[in-house]
Design an enzyme around this catalytic site. Structure first.
Site, mmCIF file in Angstrom:
data_model
loop_
_atom_site.group_PDB
_atom_site.id
_atom_site.type_symbol
_atom_site.label_atom_id
_atom_site.label_comp_id
_atom_site.label_asym_id
_atom_site.label_seq_id
_atom_site.Cartn_x
_atom_site.Cartn_y
_atom_site.Cartn_z
ATOM 1 N N GLN A 206 0.808 -1.222 0.000
ATOM 2 C CA GLN A 206 0.000 0.000 0.000
ATOM 3 C C GLN A 206 0.843 1.275 0.000
ATOM 4 O O GLN A 206 0.325 2.353 -0.279
ATOM 5 C CB GLN A 206 -0.943 -0.022 1.209
ATOM 6 C CG GLN A 206 -1.969 -1.144 1.107
ATOM 7 C CD GLN A 206 -2.866 -1.241 2.335
ATOM 8 O OE1 GLN A 206 -2.545 -1.954 3.277
ATOM 9 N NE2 GLN A 206 -3.965 -0.519 2.334
ATOM 10 N N HIS B 298 0.912 -9.291 4.399
ATOM 11 C CA HIS B 298 -0.221 -8.353 4.462
ATOM 12 C C HIS B 298 -0.924 -8.380 3.102
ATOM 13 O O HIS B 298 -0.693 -7.528 2.245
ATOM 14 C CB HIS B 298 0.270 -6.948 4.822
ATOM 15 C CG HIS B 298 -0.829 -6.033 5.271
ATOM 16 N ND1 HIS B 298 -0.829 -5.391 6.494
ATOM 17 C CD2 HIS B 298 -1.984 -5.650 4.674
ATOM 18 C CE1 HIS B 298 -1.924 -4.658 6.626
ATOM 19 N NE2 HIS B 298 -2.640 -4.796 5.529
ATOM 20 N N ASN C 237 -1.529 -10.815 8.410
ATOM 21 C CA ASN C 237 -2.473 -9.740 8.665
ATOM 22 C C ASN C 237 -3.895 -10.193 8.351
ATOM 23 O O ASN C 237 -4.173 -10.674 7.250
ATOM 24 C CB ASN C 237 -2.141 -8.530 7.780
ATOM 25 C CG ASN C 237 -3.100 -7.384 8.037
ATOM 26 O OD1 ASN C 237 -3.081 -6.784 9.104
ATOM 27 N ND2 ASN C 237 -3.967 -7.096 7.074
ATOM 28 N N GLU C 238 -4.759 -10.016 9.305
ATOM 29 C CA GLU C 238 -6.181 -10.318 9.136
ATOM 30 C C GLU C 238 -6.401 -11.713 8.548
ATOM 31 O O GLU C 238 -6.939 -11.871 7.451
ATOM 32 C CB GLU C 238 -6.868 -9.225 8.315
ATOM 33 C CG GLU C 238 -6.802 -7.892 9.056
ATOM 34 C CD GLU C 238 -7.680 -6.791 8.487
ATOM 35 O OE1 GLU C 238 -8.071 -6.883 7.319
ATOM 36 O OE2 GLU C 238 -7.989 -5.845 9.237
HETATM 37 C C1 BGC Z 1 -6.205 -3.822 6.254
HETATM 38 C C2 BGC Z 1 -5.553 -2.643 5.567
HETATM 39 C C3 BGC Z 1 -6.619 -1.720 5.015
HETATM 40 C C4 BGC Z 1 -7.448 -1.223 6.180
HETATM 41 C C5 BGC Z 1 -8.493 -0.195 5.824
HETATM 42 C C6 BGC Z 1 -7.441 -3.492 7.020
HETATM 43 O O1 BGC Z 1 -8.420 -4.405 6.677
HETATM 44 O O2 BGC Z 1 -5.266 -4.525 7.016
HETATM 45 O O3 BGC Z 1 -4.687 -3.115 4.576
HETATM 46 O O4 BGC Z 1 -6.076 -0.678 4.274
HETATM 47 O O5 BGC Z 1 -8.092 -2.306 6.793
HETATM 48 O O6 BGC Z 1 -9.509 -0.708 5.042
#
Ligand code: BGC
Length: 423
Positions: free
Chosen positions: A18, A112, A156-157
């Site tokens: 990003q 990520h 991540n997530e």
């Molecule tokens: C993610 C980011 C994303 C952010 C805002 C999260 O789900 O880890 O990559 O930019 O939310 O939407």
């Protein structure tokens, strides 16, 4: 606002794809740049942070922060299977050195959302070998850089696929329409785009299973395994590293009659991950809003509520609910993401103030919260939505790559500084 414990991590977060720019060897680069893309624009140079990391880190330090969460890009570190790029590792060594030089504790994310292109040829996040492929990359990073990395977020997530599936979005490399989306006449275009991506990747369409949209039971099981294997690799290279996973968590609020569906959602997005997290050192909580649940499931936003640029309800109190929920596991909690997309920076100031008041109430009640990472340090590439949503504490003029520190950055940095001095 006082009372945050000594050593509390005050930071902002980013993710490689990003902000770094020109992540050409990643799967997302292909998705963004293949004609017919569902991404509104490609990431391109992003915020050019591959070049500008040192000044960004110094700016954050100057604002009062003492931590920085960023991710290492697998596609750069392992450009072809099994070949580790020393040059890429050297770059991330320099990023870690910049953190050290500025007294910023790094929280490093190993994955990520983006993966190397080559992973899509071999079945991506639906292939049973992927956990070990991922762990091998993580091992290579930790063996080289582990002594400089105190906190690691493996994935991540890890639950994002589940969330997107619940929202009715999921993307199949086989050209199947996103599950639940009313695509009817768009379906053909979508299929053609997916086929074109597969061709560009030189992969059979059914193998193209990227992380973000892989939500089959198999994919979820593999993500859990990938986390566990990565944790082993990290601990083998650096036993004292603190390891966790991060989860996207809305504060689930059952409305009358919604208790049962709320419990089901809670199980799918959170509780099912607990066994894989049993040996973790912390839980990374990421929160943006709440989810009200009625007897039929998630409810739409109520009329008249303030919405963010993501169309989420502006509801910073959700963070407190999420922290209270995850703290029940007994592990320390780090807020690895919390933020708001808005052009109106005064709303960001309000959001942060109210979110932190919730963190403070949790601390006052004795919950073990170790840090707060605002998402995001910079206005950056918001995936399918491109550069429109503004999450940043720092604005970016993408024509010149000049940074503009916003009032919200001074506000949060000021709170961080005041608390660090007081504790
Ligand atoms: C993610 C980011 C994303 C952010 C805002 C999260 O789900 O880890 O990559 O930019 O939310 O939407």
């Amino acid at each position: 606002m006082g009372n945050f414990p000594q050593g509390f991590l005050w930071g902002a977060a980013t993710a490689a794809h990003q902000v770094e720019g020109d992540n050409v060897n990643s799967d997302f680069w292909v998705f963004e740049n293949t004609p017919g893309s569902i991404f509104v624009e490609p990431s391109g140079d992003a915020c050019d942070q591959y070049r500008l990391f040192a000044s960004d880190i110094a700016t954050l330090k100057g604002l009062g922060f003492n931590a920085y969460r960023f991710s290492i890009e697998w596609a750069r570190v392992e450009p072809v299977p099994g070949r580790i790029s020393k040059a890429a590792l050297y770059h991330y060594r320099e990023v870690l050195e910049a953190c050290q030089a500025n007294g910023m504790t790094p929280l490093v994310t190993m994955h990520h959302f983006t993966s190397p292109r080559w992973l899509m040829k071999v079945g991506g996040w639906e292939d049973t070998q992927t956990p070990q492929r991922f762990a091998a990359y993580v091992r290579a990073v930790m063996e080289e850089l582990g002594s400089m990395i105190p906190y690691v977020c493996t994935i991540n997530e890890a639950n994002i696929g589940v969330l997107l599936r619940q929202m009715g979005v999921s993307l199949g490399g086989d050209g199947q329409a996103p599950v639940g989306m009313q695509l009817s006449e768009k379906e053909q275009a979508y299929r053609a785009w997916m086929q074109a991506c597969a061709q560009e990747l030189n992969a059979p369409p059914e193998k193209v299973k990227n992380f973000l949209f892989s939500a089959s039971d198999q994919a979820i099981a593999l993500v859990k395994q990938a986390h566990e294997r990565a944790r082993e690799a990290i601990k083998a290279a650096r036993p004292q590293a603190q390891v966790g996973i991060t989860l996207a968590l809305q504060h689930i609020q059952p409305q009358p009659g919604g208790e049962e569906p709320a419990q089901r959602i809670q199980q799918e997005v959170y509780e099912q991950f607990l066994p894989a997290m049993a040996d973790d050192d912390f839980t990374g909580a990421q929160n943006y809003t709440r989810q009200r649940v009625g007897p039929q499931g998630p409810l739409p936003n109520e009329n008249g509520v303030e919405l963010t640029q993501m169309n989420y309800e502006f509801y910073p109190e959700a963070l407190e609910g999420v922290i209270r929920m995850v703290a029940k596991s007994g592990k320390p909690v780090i807020v690895t993401e919390n933020g708001v997309a808005t052009e109106d920076d005064s709303r960001r100031v309000a959001f942060i103030g109210r979110a932190l008041a919730g963190v403070q109430r949790c601390l006052d009640d004795g919950l073990d919260v170790r840090g707060y990472m605002y998402w995001s340090a910079l206005d950056n590439y918001e995936w399918m939505l491109g550069y429109r949503p503004k999450f940043g504490l720092i604005g970016v003029d993408r024509a010149t790559q000049q940074r503009q520190v916003k009032e919200s950055a001074r506000y949060l940095g000021g709170i961080a500084r005041a608390n660090r001095l007081a504790s």
